[in-house]
Write a protein that holds these residues in place. Structure first.
Motif, PDB file in Angstrom:
ATOM      1  N   HIS A 195       0.818  -1.211   0.000  1.00 17.11           N
ATOM      2  CA  HIS A 195       0.000   0.000   0.000  1.00 17.11           C
ATOM      3  C   HIS A 195       0.853   1.262   0.000  1.00 17.11           C
ATOM      4  CE1 HIS A 195      -2.849  -3.033   0.781  1.00 17.11           C
ATOM      5  NE2 HIS A 195      -2.483  -3.210   2.021  1.00 17.11           N
ATOM      6  N   THR A 197       1.618   3.044  -2.801  1.00 24.19           N
ATOM      7  CA  THR A 197       1.538   3.752  -4.096  1.00 24.19           C
ATOM      8  C   THR A 197       1.619   5.267  -3.927  1.00 24.19           C
ATOM      9  OG1 THR A 197      -0.890   3.694  -4.055  1.00 24.19           O
ATOM     10  CG2 THR A 197       0.229   1.894  -5.209  1.00 24.19           C
ATOM     11  N   LYS A 198       0.977   5.789  -2.891  1.00 26.01           N
ATOM     12  CA  LYS A 198       0.983   7.238  -2.693  1.00 26.01           C
ATOM     13  C   LYS A 198       2.396   7.736  -2.387  1.00 26.01           C
ATOM     14  CE  LYS A 198      -0.427  11.413  -1.362  1.00 26.01           C
ATOM     15  NZ  LYS A 198       0.116  12.458  -2.241  1.00 26.01           N
ATOM     16  N   GLU A 201       4.501   7.625  -5.468  1.00 24.24           N
ATOM     17  CA  GLU A 201       4.142   8.703  -6.402  1.00 24.24           C
ATOM     18  C   GLU A 201       4.709  10.046  -5.928  1.00 24.24           C
ATOM     19  OE1 GLU A 201       0.120   8.722  -8.095  1.00 24.24           O
ATOM     20  OE2 GLU A 201       0.047  10.839  -7.552  1.00 24.24           O
TER      21      GLU A 201
ATOM     22  N   PRO B 193      -7.070   7.075  -6.705  1.00 26.96           N
ATOM     23  CA  PRO B 193      -5.711   6.533  -6.639  1.00 26.96           C
ATOM     24  C   PRO B 193      -5.345   6.119  -5.200  1.00 26.96           C
ATOM     25  CG  PRO B 193      -5.672   8.912  -7.051  1.00 26.96           C
ATOM     26  CD  PRO B 193      -7.098   8.472  -7.143  1.00 26.96           C
ATOM     27  N   HIS B 194      -4.376   5.221  -5.105  1.00 25.42           N
ATOM     28  CA  HIS B 194      -3.818   4.806  -3.813  1.00 25.42           C
ATOM     29  C   HIS B 194      -4.842   4.099  -2.936  1.00 25.42           C
ATOM     30  CE1 HIS B 194      -0.822   7.365  -5.392  1.00 25.42           C
ATOM     31  NE2 HIS B 194      -1.482   8.463  -5.154  1.00 25.42           N
ATOM     32  N   SER B 195      -5.659   3.250  -3.556  1.00 26.84           N
ATOM     33  CA  SER B 195      -6.707   2.559  -2.800  1.00 26.84           C
ATOM     34  C   SER B 195      -6.359   1.105  -2.526  1.00 26.84           C
ATOM     35  CB  SER B 195      -8.033   2.632  -3.569  1.00 26.84           C
ATOM     36  OG  SER B 195      -8.495   3.961  -3.675  1.00 26.84           O
ATOM     37  N   THR B 196      -5.098   0.719  -2.640  1.00 24.84           N
ATOM     38  CA  THR B 196      -4.777  -0.713  -2.520  1.00 24.84           C
ATOM     39  C   THR B 196      -5.204  -1.290  -1.169  1.00 24.84           C
ATOM     40  OG1 THR B 196      -2.514  -0.203  -1.799  1.00 24.84           O
ATOM     41  CG2 THR B 196      -2.847  -0.573  -4.150  1.00 24.84           C
ATOM     42  N   LYS B 197      -5.042  -0.525  -0.110  1.00 32.13           N
ATOM     43  CA  LYS B 197      -5.409  -1.031   1.213  1.00 32.13           C
ATOM     44  C   LYS B 197      -6.915  -1.254   1.308  1.00 32.13           C
ATOM     45  CE  LYS B 197      -5.240  -1.603   5.776  1.00 32.13           C
ATOM     46  NZ  LYS B 197      -5.874  -2.872   6.126  1.00 32.13           N
TER      47      LYS B 197
END
Lengths: 297, 301
Positions: A195, A197-198, A201, B193-197
């Protein structure tokens, strides 16, 4: 993910700096920010010009409610200048910038957090200006104490390689060919936690604010000999804390163990953490750092 | 992520003050109560593909201001899994909701429903106006306006020769590739975006229901027709707040707007949000809910 260098508006911040400014040495301007006015001051130097002071964004709002926090953009990125010679990026120059920022912000003494390569710069500062450093925290730091090559030393930096797989991207020619490709690879190795990704980025965006040409200069810059580094470690007199993730894929955990040994510092290992644990596990890191600062204050 | 990890409950920011089961016709549902403020905010279940933990970003905050009641609806979480389409209609969920209110001594509450939770939330408000102070409906899955056309290209029951995109919303695909369906479905839900969790959490909850049970629960919802739902909306008298993300890939904004119009409610569009803004933009949604709940107190006083 598409990021175009220079086109990103800065994100909003949880807290904005109180004063900010530039300090100039030999014609090179370095941009600093000061937050809060507690005691003592915590200096958070940059780790390498691939990122700049925003890498501390998860620390600043919390720590500045308890202490005074000083950060700055290292030469080569952010709002600081990008000098055009390798000498300008030498480890002693970096330590001299840290000292200049302390002077410019009227900071007599600070607790310093040396992150990654910034660990070396902070070591120089603490060993050569002991009266300015109240305590030192090494975070995912590398002082070059290793029998095994680090991941990023597996391939020769200067030779043309016939591969650009994995750490073969740590290469001058690849950087010039595809800087973004390198930045994306590098941060995928910095943020090994799920988790992320942010965080990747964000960091890729910062990495695109500098250039391959500038970053090559940081690789060519003068470095301490291992003996010098060891000798500096013996001169440290302040309290030392070493924080390292046991899944750090950039600077292996054994390096943290070696630094704690060489400096007599206390080692705190973060299980499951990668290279930038202060970004991915900020609450835990902030509490560990706060406790350390309060124990020496 | 291993299935084991998905099924081991994570630690919580806040644990329930009381919890228990209530049974109706032999089917048990599991409820939790947090805090002791006024009024009660009742976080309803949605489609049984997930359970009450999807409210985890609401519970700790709202429970500092109000009393929060939630429950795992039939089919998932700690509730029973009856079989048959008839066990999963909006009437059953509405009756369970009322039973949970009775079992917890909750005379009145503000109901909050997500997606098809709107169907039983509105039903409860229409049929028991003395028990429902107000309704908040998020990303409503209501038949008042057409859905996204791409969701209606393929048959749910036929065996398809493709599994591209929404072709995965298919009985045979579910039975053979359930995990892949969950990953696709929650990938569409969390378009931010950034919703993997958030996706990983939901896939884990989705694995707590058997595919056959989810098919029952899906088919039950298909029974809810336009005429019948209009009639329910006409009978809703309490204040209503509708919250809808303008990038909701499951149910278009027009559905939320139509619900607000049909119930005389207020409509708030969240820019850039997908189907679950309460999960991806919890601060904003929590403040909207709190403001709404507090406005009810003011108008009553």
């Amino acid at each position: 993910m598409t990021i175009v260098a220079g086109e990103r508006a800065e994100q909003t911040r949880a807290r904005y700096p109180d004063p900010e400014g530039y300090v100039e040495r030999d014609g090179v301007r370095v941009f600093y920010e000061v937050y809060g006015h507690g005691e003592p001051t915590i200096l958070l130097p940059p780790p390498w010009a691939i990122v700049y002071s925003r890498v501390w964004k998860m620390q600043i709002p919390y720590l500045s409610r308890h202490f005074r926090v000083v950060v700055y953009d290292g030469r080569g990125n952010g709002r600081s200048d990008r000098p055009a010679s390798a000498e300008a990026y030498g480890e002693r120059e970096q330590a001299a910038d840290a000292l200049a920022v302390l002077d410019a912000t009227g900071t007599e003494q600070a607790v310093v957090v040396g992150f990654s390569w910034g660990g070396k710069w902070s070591l120089i500062l603490a060993a050569e200006h002991p009266e300015r450093v109240k305590a030192l925290c090494f975070l995912g730091a590398s002082l070059g104490f290793s029998r095994e090559p680090f991941p990023y030393e597996l391939y020769p930096f200067d030779e043309e390689l016939d591969t650009d797989e994995g750490w073969a991207k740590e290469n001058r020619h690849y950087w010039l060919r595809d800087w973004q490709g390198y930045v994306e690879w590098f941060f995928s190795q910095c943020f090994t936690e799920p988790h992320s990704t942010k965080h990747i980025e964000d960091a890729v965006g910062w990495g695109l604010e500098t250039t391959a040409e500038t970053m090559i200069l940081t690789e060519e810059a003068p470095e301490l000999e291992l003996d010098e580094t060891r000798e500096l470690c013996t001169r440290l007199t302040c309290p030392i804390l070493v924080v390292h993730g046991d899944e750090d894929a950039v600077v292996p955990h054994a390096q943290g163990v070696a630094i704690a040994e060489a400096t007599g510092g206390r080692l705190v290992t973060f299980g499951g953490s990668g290279h930038c644990l202060q970004v991915r596990d900020p609450v835990r890191f902030n509490l560990v750092l706060r406790q350390f600062v309060e124990s020496v204050a | 992520m291993s299935l084991l990890e998905a099924q081991r409950e994570q630690t919580r920011a806040r644990y329930p003050d009381s919890e228990g089961y209530v049974a109706r016709d032999g089917v048990r549902v599991f409820y939790e109560v947090y805090g002791d403020g006024e009024p009660t905010v009742f976080l309803l279940p949605t489609w049984s593909i997930i359970h009450s933990r999807h409210w985890k970003m609401q519970i700790p905050y709202l429970a500092r201001h109000f009393r929060v009641l939630t429950f795992d609806g039939r089919g998932n979480g700690k509730a029973d899994r009856p079989s048959g389409i008839g066990a999963y209609t909006e009437y059953e969920f509405a009756a369970d909701s009322l039973a949970v209110m009775d079992a917890t001594g909750t005379k009145t509450a503000v109901v909050v429903g997500l997606s098809c939770g709107t169907l039983w939330g509105t039903l409860l408000a229409a049929n028991h106006p003395d028990r429902v102070l107000g309704g908040v409906f998020i990303g409503p899955a209501v038949p008042l306006a057409p859905g996204h056309p791409e969701r209606y290209v393929h048959s749910f029951d036929d065996r398809l020769d493709t599994d591209d995109g929404w072709a995965k919303y298919n009985r045979h695909y579910w039975l053979e590739h359930y995990v892949e369906f969950l990953e696709y479905f929650f990938g569409k839900i969390f378009s931010e975006p950034h919703s993997t969790k958030q996706i990983e959490d939901c896939v884990g909850w989705g694995l707590e229901i058997a595919t056959e049970t989810l098919i029952d629960a899906h088919e039950a919802l298909e029974l809810c027709g336009l005429e019948q739902f209009r009639d329910v909306c006409d009978r809703v008298r309490c204040p209503v707040l509708v919250i809808h993300g303008d990038e909701d890939a499951l149910h278009p904004l027009a559905r939320g707007a139509a619900l607000a119009e049909a119930t005389g409610g207020r409509f708030v569009t969240l820019e850039g949000s997908g189907h679950c803004p309460h999960v991806r933009d919890p601060v904003k949604v929590n403040l909207l809910i709190r403001d709404f709940v507090e406005s009810l107190g003011r108008s009553a006083a």
